[in-house]
Design an enzyme around this catalytic site. Sequence first.
Site, mmCIF file in Angstrom:
data_model
loop_
_atom_site.group_PDB
_atom_site.id
_atom_site.type_symbol
_atom_site.label_atom_id
_atom_site.label_comp_id
_atom_site.label_asym_id
_atom_site.label_seq_id
_atom_site.Cartn_x
_atom_site.Cartn_y
_atom_site.Cartn_z
ATOM 1 C CG HIS A 62 159.784 7.011 3.409
ATOM 2 N ND1 HIS A 62 158.971 7.462 4.419
ATOM 3 C CD2 HIS A 62 160.230 8.116 2.764
ATOM 4 C CE1 HIS A 62 158.908 8.788 4.381
ATOM 5 N NE2 HIS A 62 159.667 9.213 3.386
ATOM 6 C CG ASP A 308 161.353 11.642 0.315
ATOM 7 O OD1 ASP A 308 161.035 10.763 1.144
ATOM 8 O OD2 ASP A 308 160.547 12.496 -0.100
ATOM 9 N N GLY A 327 155.627 9.527 -4.208
ATOM 10 C CA GLY A 327 156.932 8.992 -3.825
ATOM 11 C C GLY A 327 157.689 8.322 -4.952
HETATM 12 N N1 LIG Z 1 157.983 11.871 -0.577
HETATM 13 C C1 LIG Z 1 156.880 11.258 -0.913
HETATM 14 O O1 LIG Z 1 156.351 11.558 -1.979
HETATM 15 N N2 LIG Z 1 156.316 10.314 -0.134
HETATM 16 C C2 LIG Z 1 156.745 9.898 1.162
HETATM 17 C C3 LIG Z 1 156.349 10.854 2.243
HETATM 18 C C4 LIG Z 1 157.227 12.066 2.360
HETATM 19 O O2 LIG Z 1 158.450 11.990 2.231
HETATM 20 O O3 LIG Z 1 156.712 13.161 2.639
HETATM 21 C C5 LIG Z 1 156.149 8.539 1.465
HETATM 22 O O4 LIG Z 1 156.199 8.082 2.622
HETATM 23 O O5 LIG Z 1 155.703 7.861 0.524
HETATM 24 ZN ZN LIG Z 2 158.188 14.411 3.430
HETATM 25 ZN ZN LIG Z 3 160.005 11.200 3.095
#
Ligand SMILES: NC(=O)N[C@@H](CC(=O)O)C(=O)O
Ligand SMILES: [Zn+2]
Ligand SMILES: [Zn+2]
Length: 428
Positions: A62, A308, A327
């Site tokens: 992200h 992630d 996240g």
């Molecule tokens: N993984 C997470 O805990 N958060 C992710 C969203 C996601 O990957 O589903 C985000 O965009 O903050």
């Molecule tokens: Zn996700």
């Molecule tokens: Zn994600």
Amino acid sequence: MGLVLKNGRLLNLETGELQATDILIAGDRIEAVAEQIEASGHEAIDLQGKAILPGFLDMHVHLRQPGFEAKETIETGTAAAARGGFTTVACMPNTRPVIDSPELIGYIYETTAKEGSCTVLPYGAITKGELGEELTDIAALKAAGAIGITDDGVGVQSSSMMREAMRIAASLDLPVVIHSEDEDLAKDGCMNEGVVSKRLGLPGIPGLAESVMIARDILLAEETGAHLHVCHISDAWSVDLVRYAKSRGLKVTAEVTPHHLLLTEEIIDRTDAQDANMKVNPPIRTEKDRQACLRGLLDGTIDMVATDHAPHTEEEKKRPFQTAPFGFVGLEIAFPLLYTELVETGQIALHELVKKFTINPANVFKIDRGVIAVGNVADLTIVDLEAERTVTVEEFKTKGRNTPFLGKKIKGWSVLTINQGRITYRGN
Ligand SMILES: NC(=O)N[C@@H](CC(=O)O)C(=O)O
Ligand SMILES: [Zn+2]
Ligand SMILES: [Zn+2]
């Protein structure tokens, strides 16, 4: 004039051997790979016996731009990637606005060309605004350069909409990348549903909320012929489902994060229940689930590691546990964490782990990277397998500070990262 890397040890991904190697880079390509390359006339860097690996690929990141620049930007997120040894990242579309149009796919490529420290490959959304109501123009997203479609951050609740998205994606040979979460089962949970959530009195998200959606999507993938890629797998049942799909010869692939491989729900029990730096989605689950994920990675059920990487601001993470965002950041520590915890402990061979960061994601997503060979794009990372360092936020390139691994001593840090022939990170 080219760049010569002298006195490195190239990891052979077949045999696991580290072989004394020099590499000559000219422009964005690898020009020569040999035991000795004459350095005169070139810029030279002495690698002092450190390991030469293909640049890592992370298919789940992200970068938060556009719209959430207080959390991260393409500039800071790709700098973090380079520090972590990554030369390619695929970025998620849950930005503001959501990446759901060809113009926004173009925006990611243009901004990366100006500000990026690695190759960035954008995903486009499955539904407009990730609202789950109306499909995007999937063909137009692909034509603009989307490498797959996903509504990551939320699951696509409507089965008929997912079926239609898969039909279209199959006809375009575009991967469908799923955040598997049945909202009805997940409700307003903030951690794994189990003994710890009960003890703490916190609402839980059952593993089943993930696995029932994976089961549905495997059936839809078989019917439509789509390539289904399962994000951030976290639950034992989910791993079994992917194994079953592969045994049927379906185009189903999967990724797992370092945190789901290394942690259990006890992190929330042991620390202050209010510490939202332990909060992630899917949540960290039980030892049984962790073992299942590790077994899946080792036996090939799970194709790759993905971080992630999900930065949030410190203010957001200071909120009460139940309302803080989910996240963890991960780009800068993913490889050293797994090197230290899995390779050094003898659970996986170095070259097998490196495949999960390089050739495997490249093959699954048909990206022309992940292999060091003459004529290939010069994407590589030089790793110090000996020096141990502590994870500290002061050294982070990411704007995020949200990781449960702060203070951990780990080995296997990148000291030099090269993307398309350009030095994108140099450390010590
Ligand atoms: N993984 C997470 O805990 N958060 C992710 C969203 C996601 O990957 O589903 C985000 O965009 O903050
Ligand atoms: Zn996700
Ligand atoms: Zn994600």
